[in-house]
Every structure is written in C-alpha cells, then in structure tokens.
Write an enzyme that holds these catalytic residues in place. Structure first.
Site, PDB file in Angstrom:
ATOM      1  N   ASP A  80       0.819  -1.209   0.000  1.00 50.36           N
ATOM      2  CA  ASP A  80       0.000   0.000   0.000  1.00 50.36           C
ATOM      3  C   ASP A  80       0.852   1.259   0.000  1.00 50.36           C
ATOM      4  O   ASP A  80       2.034   1.237   0.361  1.00 50.36           O
ATOM      5  CB  ASP A  80      -0.943   0.005   1.207  1.00 50.36           C
ATOM      6  CG  ASP A  80      -0.206   0.129   2.540  1.00 50.36           C
ATOM      7  OD1 ASP A  80       0.793  -0.609   2.735  1.00 50.36           O
ATOM      8  OD2 ASP A  80      -0.624   0.939   3.381  1.00 50.36           O
ATOM      9  N   GLU A 175       0.214  -1.226   5.596  1.00 49.70           N
ATOM     10  CA  GLU A 175       1.241  -0.790   6.534  1.00 49.70           C
ATOM     11  C   GLU A 175       1.095   0.693   6.859  1.00 49.70           C
ATOM     12  O   GLU A 175       1.299   1.118   8.003  1.00 49.70           O
ATOM     13  CB  GLU A 175       2.634  -1.067   5.957  1.00 49.70           C
ATOM     14  CG  GLU A 175       3.789  -0.826   6.923  1.00 49.70           C
ATOM     15  CD  GLU A 175       4.355   0.582   6.916  1.00 49.70           C
ATOM     16  OE1 GLU A 175       5.183   0.916   7.779  1.00 49.70           O
ATOM     17  OE2 GLU A 175       3.940   1.385   6.028  1.00 49.70           O
TER      18      GLU A 175
END
Length: 407
Positions: A80, A175
């Site tokens: 991400d 994350e």
C-alpha cells in the site's frame, strides 16, 4: 533498464493507496490487484508455496540450495501507499545524468525540487533519478522494497551457485495505516528472523522505532443562538482549540528530531455542537511515551473541570512499540546487514526511525525484524524520488545478505 527498475515501474502503475478507519484489511479493494500480480510473478520465477490470503497477504518460499545449518530468513515489503497524497495515475519521470540543479517536476503547477530545500540532491550528480510528475506520490514507499525483494528472488533462483538457506518472502497490505500485520501468519510463514525492506537512503538500517499511539478527541458542545448565548453556549470548536493549546508547543514534528517525541494533530473537523481532533503520539522512550499519553488525558480532564463532565472524550489506542529491546538479543541481524552493505560499497548507518514499520509489530510478536533501506527520499508527497542505482545496489545488498546466513 535493469530488471529491478523494470519491476519497480510496473508496480508504481498500480493505485494501492490504503485508507484510514476502513475497518477491513485490506482497507481498499484495489490493493488486491497488485497482490494478484505479485503472486503470479512469484510463481513464474519459480518461488514455491506461493499463496495469497483472503486479506491480501502474499507469501512464498525459496527452498535452500544446500544442506546448511542456518536460520530461515524472511524478507517483506508492503504494497500500500500513503493516504496523505494521491496515488492514481502515477507518471514517473526519469531525470538522466542529474546535473545538480533544481528539478522542475511540473512546470504548469510550479512544482520543483530545489537544492535549497533538499541539499542532499547534490550527492547524486551524474546519476539517473526517478521522480514524480508533481501531481502524485511515486510509490517507492514501498514498491521499491517489493521490486528489490522480487529481483533478489529471481537472482537466487537463476544463480544456483549463490549459497542460501530457506528464504521466506511476504508482501503485505495496509502498513501505512497501521494494520500491515494484523492478519500476518507468523507461524505459518515459518521464518526464524526477518527484515522489512522499507524506506530510507541506501546504507540506512533501523532497529529503533517510535512507541506509537493514535488518539481521537471528541468535544461535545452546546449550540445556542449567539444572541442569547451568554453563560449557556459551549462552542465545541473553540474548546477544541483551547484543549490543543494546553499541549507543549515545542513537542510537535516540525520542532523535533532524532530521539525527540511529539504530539501531532493530523486533522480536525466540526463546529459549535461537536468537534473532533485526531492526533498521533510518538516517543522512542517508553516511559516518556506513557507520560505523553497521561499528559494528554490530564489536559482533557482539565477541560472537563471547566466545561463539565463529558465535554472532552478521549480514545487512545496504542499502535506499536519500539522494537529495540526485541532486536538486541539478535544483534547478528544488524551485523550481517552492515557487512552486506560494506560488501557492496555502501557505508552502513544505523539510525532511529522517526516512525514505525511492520517489523516493530512482528518483533513484538516473536519474529525479530529490523528494517533495511530501499534508497528513496521524500516519501508520502509529490516530491518523492529514488535514484535508479539505489534499486540495483539494494538488490545486491539483499542477495549478499541472504548468502551470509548460509556461511
């Protein structure tokens, strides 16, 4: 174009921006598209036991190529990108043979990277730099790490002369919003020790993170017509500002560095009847971290003493803790990484992270997991960039590091 750069440019084309407070992992469905590609690529290059979980975690194994009595080492990176900056339609630009001058990223918008703002740019004169077009982030955090791990895997599988024990690979979602290892299968993955490959100039490695908490403050006001408001109105917006003013003015990100902690107001909304403030609290020192949380609670209590019980409601949630105490008993992980950097002509630097990584939570879950740099700069913004040589060098560092465990 080298293999790792080719991988990197493919990955940044995917919009994988995560989202705060989504209540799901992954927080955005679009992260699955990159996860599926990575699963297929791992299978195509010969990685074994490749799987993708229902939450978008991608796992794989490179079997040992010899009878080595060594630890199983894992490498992971997150898919991400930050919610702080757009990640749709990333259009990387290549600055060839950088000349040491200011770089115009987007002439129409007036977006530049200046050497006054970023003096370390001059360290890369003569190199090729990969930048944004000034409208989105680049995605080197952490698609550079993914590209380096993927190229490492391909290198090991096509060069059997490089000795290595069993290697575990993982790519994770979310994350950036603090949920990167919420559903990570530590026992099933099977690594004894691991490294995140996530951020930082080449040569950097980190085993000290902040202790971190997120905080939501809700101010309940009383909305009365201003013409008859005396001694009755409680303006939630102004009370929120009053609460914020009680915090130490010098303990904010823009006034701290190194090991100094902070309170960071990330966003606010509301009006007279209700207002919401969101903060993050950070400190490397656990005792000071707990003191910061207690101070904030005391500030809220002071507001309630003035304006009545229930005016200020505070919800504090711990996010992760400093992994230092979990890494020190396994300091060979740092020593091996330092040697791998030196073997590739890079001076190693241990620096404290003014942030956190998935490795912090993994370390506290029983999997020692320091962080290695990827070689990029200026993450989470339109001025993000990475030297193409960093991608190559860091791939070589990780390959060297894997081989060191088989010695």
């Amino acid at each position: 174009m080298s293999k790792v750069v080719d991988y990197f440019l493919k990955y940044v084309a995917f919009d994988t921006q995560s989202a705060e407070d989504a209540g799901t992992v992954p927080s955005t469905e679009k992260q699955f598209a990159l996860a599926k590609l990575l699963s297929e690529q791992l299978k195509n290059i010969g990685v074994k036991d490749v799987s993708m979980s229902e939450h978008g975690y991608v796992y794989g194994t490179i079997p040992a190529n010899g009878d080595y009595n060594c630890q199983t080492v894992g490498f992971l990176a997150h898919m991400d990108t930050s919610p702080d900056c757009p990640d749709e339609n990333v259009r990387p630009q290549l600055v060839k043979h950088y000349d040491g001058k200011d770089i115009t990223l987007n002439k129409a918008l007036g977006v530049k990277m200046t050497t006054k703002m970023f003096p370390f740019l001059k360290n890369y004169v003569g190199q090729d730099l990969i930048t944004t077009d000034g409208t989105t982030l680049l995605g080197a955090d952490d698609k550079a790490g993914i590209a380096e791990i993927m190229t490492m895997a391909e290198t090991l599988l096509t060069h059997p002369e490089i000795p290595h024990g069993t290697i575990k690979i993982a790519f994770t979602p979310d994350e950036e919003v603090g949920h990167g290892v919420d559903f990570f299968d530590v026992p099933g993955w099977g690594a004894d020790v691991a490294y995140t490959v996530d951020g930082g100039a080449w040569g950097e490695m980190e085993y000290e993170t902040f202790n971190a908490a997120s905080m939501k403050v809700t101010i309940h006001g009383s909305n009365i017509h201003p013409g008859s408001a005396k001694n009755i109105m409680k303006n939630a917006a102004t009370i929120a500002m009053e609460l914020h003013s009680l915090l130490p003015a010098d303990q904010v990100p823009e006034k701290t560095e190194g090991y100094e902690g902070f309170f960071h107001l990330t966003d606010m909304e509301g009006g007279m009847a209700k207002a919401t403030l969101r903060y993050i609290i950070r400190d490397h020192d656990r005792e000071k971290f707990e003191e910061k949380k207690a101070l904030f609670a005391a500030c809220a209590e002071k507001i309630n003493e003035v304006y009545g019980d229930g005016t200020a409601e505070v919800d504090i949630t711990d996010s992760y803790y400093n992994m230092k105490e979990k890494i020190l008993p396994h300091f060979h992980l740092i020593e091996r990484a330092e040697n791998a950097f030196r073997a590739n002509g890079v001076a190693p630097m241990c620096v404290p992270i003014r942030g956190g990584t998935d490795g912090a939570n993994l370390s506290w879950a029983g999997l020692p997991c320091p962080n290695l740099s990827t070689g990029g700069y200026n993450y989470h913004g339109v001025r993000e960039w990475i030297p193409s040589a960093s991608l190559d060098v860091m791939t070589n560092v990780v390959v060297t590091l894997t081989a060191s465990f088989a010695e």
